[in-house]
Scaffold this active site. Structure first.
Site, PDB file in Angstrom:
ATOM      1  N   ALA A 206       0.788  -1.361   0.130  1.00 18.91           N
ATOM      2  CA  ALA A 206      -0.092   0.134  -0.021  1.00 18.91           C
ATOM      3  C   ALA A 206       0.961   1.299   0.037  1.00 18.91           C
ATOM      4  O   ALA A 206       0.499   2.327  -0.478  1.00 18.91           O
ATOM      5  CB  ALA A 206      -0.963  -0.112   1.361  1.00 18.91           C
ATOM      6  N   ALA A 207       1.979   1.200   0.513  1.00 16.65           N
ATOM      7  CA  ALA A 207       2.841   2.465   0.584  1.00 16.65           C
ATOM      8  C   ALA A 207       3.355   3.048  -0.664  1.00 16.65           C
ATOM      9  O   ALA A 207       3.657   2.187  -1.568  1.00 16.65           O
ATOM     10  CB  ALA A 207       3.836   2.349   1.448  1.00 16.65           C
ATOM     11  N   PRO A 208       3.532   4.348  -0.983  1.00 16.11           N
ATOM     12  CA  PRO A 208       3.006   5.487  -0.145  1.00 16.11           C
ATOM     13  C   PRO A 208       1.645   5.882   0.046  1.00 16.11           C
ATOM     14  O   PRO A 208       1.234   6.685   0.931  1.00 16.11           O
ATOM     15  CB  PRO A 208       3.833   6.530  -0.788  1.00 16.11           C
ATOM     16  CG  PRO A 208       3.940   6.309  -2.087  1.00 16.11           C
ATOM     17  CD  PRO A 208       3.901   4.864  -2.197  1.00 16.11           C
ATOM     18  N   LYS A 211      -2.827   4.239  -4.625  1.00 15.68           N
ATOM     19  CA  LYS A 211      -3.966   3.216  -4.830  1.00 15.68           C
ATOM     20  C   LYS A 211      -4.834   2.990  -3.711  1.00 15.68           C
ATOM     21  O   LYS A 211      -6.073   2.990  -3.746  1.00 15.68           O
ATOM     22  CB  LYS A 211      -3.373   1.724  -5.255  1.00 15.68           C
ATOM     23  CG  LYS A 211      -2.493   2.068  -6.463  1.00 15.68           C
ATOM     24  CD  LYS A 211      -2.082   0.821  -6.813  1.00 15.68           C
ATOM     25  CE  LYS A 211      -0.837   0.896  -8.049  1.00 15.68           C
ATOM     26  NZ  LYS A 211       0.373   1.527  -7.517  1.00 15.68           N
ATOM     27  N   ASP A 255       4.439  -8.376   6.658  1.00 15.33           N
ATOM     28  CA  ASP A 255       4.681  -8.833   5.481  1.00 15.33           C
ATOM     29  C   ASP A 255       3.405  -9.470   5.159  1.00 15.33           C
ATOM     30  O   ASP A 255       3.126 -10.367   5.626  1.00 15.33           O
ATOM     31  CB  ASP A 255       5.642  -9.919   5.627  1.00 15.33           C
ATOM     32  CG  ASP A 255       6.339 -10.465   4.404  1.00 15.33           C
ATOM     33  OD1 ASP A 255       5.455 -10.389   3.401  1.00 15.33           O
ATOM     34  OD2 ASP A 255       7.347 -11.214   4.458  1.00 15.33           O
ATOM     35  N   CYS A 325       5.204  -1.028 -11.917  1.00 13.56           N
ATOM     36  CA  CYS A 325       5.604   0.107 -12.618  1.00 13.56           C
ATOM     37  C   CYS A 325       6.950  -0.367 -13.580  1.00 13.56           C
ATOM     38  O   CYS A 325       7.879   0.307 -13.622  1.00 13.56           O
ATOM     39  CB  CYS A 325       5.966   1.245 -11.734  1.00 13.56           C
ATOM     40  SG  CYS A 325       6.856   0.739 -10.408  1.00 13.56           S
TER      41      CYS A 325
END
Length: 386
Positions: A206-208, A211, A255, A325
């Site tokens: 999830a970071a940063p 989304k 994790d 990405c």
């Protein structure tokens, strides 16, 4: 005046992989990797404001933002350049990540400074990469002794750079969480996933916060949203969610490959998002880079571990979005093919983002078309409901 070419070093195996996905051959691809995207995007936080209000506030600050043709909450400004940089006798060396931001107009902050010998506050300086590639000119905001202590403030106020995009903190409303800097391809992850009220949604990487905050914006506090990332990244994630006014996301510093154990439950999620660590080959511009096919293959094996855990987390009929990405086959289509062998069914998207292309196993945004390189695939765990 100076303008030098970046240095990209990839081994023969990785080059063969990249040739398989290139639209115009290796030279075309490598040149595209050295350029920034054609558009700089922000996502308006519809929980707090409207696109019109953000555009008007930006205009008052001398920044012209434009509406995206498809996504009504997406605003963009053209990235201008390339421009040549003046050679000066005062040089500030920035680390790779900071230099690539400065290359498109960002100020240089203290943590990104590697060396600034002899620079005094007020000096007109040239900012260069560790390889000596000039990326910008600017005015030193502190002397070299202070810079090399790497404080959090602005070290060099950039006046001109090779490419120019708006500085995000110059757009009014950033501190109030009225918008979030997010690439156009990344916005399409939540857009294609179409999260709904009442669902249980898990973001495994999830970071940063791009989304997961987008998902939260689409559902409001009417869905259970769970965000995982490494403990070292959680503080920034929580900070970004807080700035956006999103308080209902459950954040776990753990994790996520063990998410079902951490949560003490399996087969309960309606939607899982995976955007795992990758070779980042789609993140542009690249001023220097060195990677091998073995790097990509090792990451692909790591990435697939998240897919296996997503299978455990999803209820029958649940949806998985797999995105990266990067642009290699081995980290994208090959992992989706392995997911199909695990039992996932490929879902054809209802629509295709403008400018993207559809492969047999997903959607690609190509750097040669002026986008950040990006891949998205939708997969469903078989069973009812669908």
């Amino acid at each position: 005046m100076m303008l030098m070419m970046p240095t990209l070093k990839y081994d023969e195996g990785l080059i063969e992989d990249l040739l398989a996905v290139s639209l115009g051959g290796l030279d075309s691809l490598l040149r595209a990797l050295a350029r920034p995207p054609e558009r700089y995007y922000i996502r308006v936080n519809l929980l707090k404001t409207t696109p019109e209000a953000v555009m008007e506030a930006a205009r008052s600050a001398g920044i012209e933002l434009r509406r995206d043709e498809v996504l009504d909450y997406a605003l963009w400004a053209p990235v201008k350049g390339p421009f040549k940089i003046d050679a000066t006798n005062k040089v500030v060396v920035a680390d790779k990540r900071a230099a690539e931001s400065v290359y498109v107009g960002s100020d240089l902050y203290g943590p990104g400074v590697l060396k600034a010998e002899g620079v005094k506050k007020g000096d007109y300086v040239t900012v260069v990469t560790p390889d000596g590639i000039p990326v910008a000119n600017g005015v030193a905001a502190m002397d070299w002794r202070e810079m090399t202590r790497r404080p959090s403030g602005v070290a060099v106020k950039v006046t001109n750079s090779v490419y120019m995009a708006p500085k995000i903190r110059d757009i009014p409303g950033f501190d109030k969480g009225l918008f979030y800097s997010q690439s156009y391809p990344s916005m399409w992850v939540a857009e294609l996933a179409s999260p709904k009220r009442g669902q249980t949604i898990i973001d495994m990487n999830a970071a940063p916060g791009g989304k997961v905050s987008h998902v939260a914006q689409m559902t409001g506090p009417h869905a259970r949203i769970i965000a995982f990332d490494r403990p070292s990244k959680v503080d920034k994630l929580v900070e970004n969610l807080g700035r956006l006014g999103i308080t209902w996301v459950e954040v776990h510093g753990a994790d996520s490959r063990e998410a079902s154990r951490v949560l003490g439950r399996a087969e309960f999620a309606d939607l899982v998002l995976i955007d795992p660590p990758c070779t980042n080959l789609g993140v542009i511009p690249k001023l220097s880079d060195s990677k091998t096919l073995n790097d990509a293959a090792n990451l692909a094996s790591y990435q697939f571990q998240f897919v296996v855990e997503a299978w455990r987390l999803l209820k029958p009929g649940g949806l998985l979005t797999y995105s990266t990405c990067t642009i290699t086959d081995v980290e994208n289509e090959f992992n989706v093919a392995r997911a199909a062998e695990l039992g996932f069914e490929l879902v054809r998207p209802d629509r295709v983002p403008p400018g993207a292309r559809v492969t047999d196993l997903g959607i690609r945004f190509d750097v040669e078309r002026g986008f950040p390189g990006f891949f998205i695939s939708l997969l469903r765990k078989p069973g009812a409901p669908k």
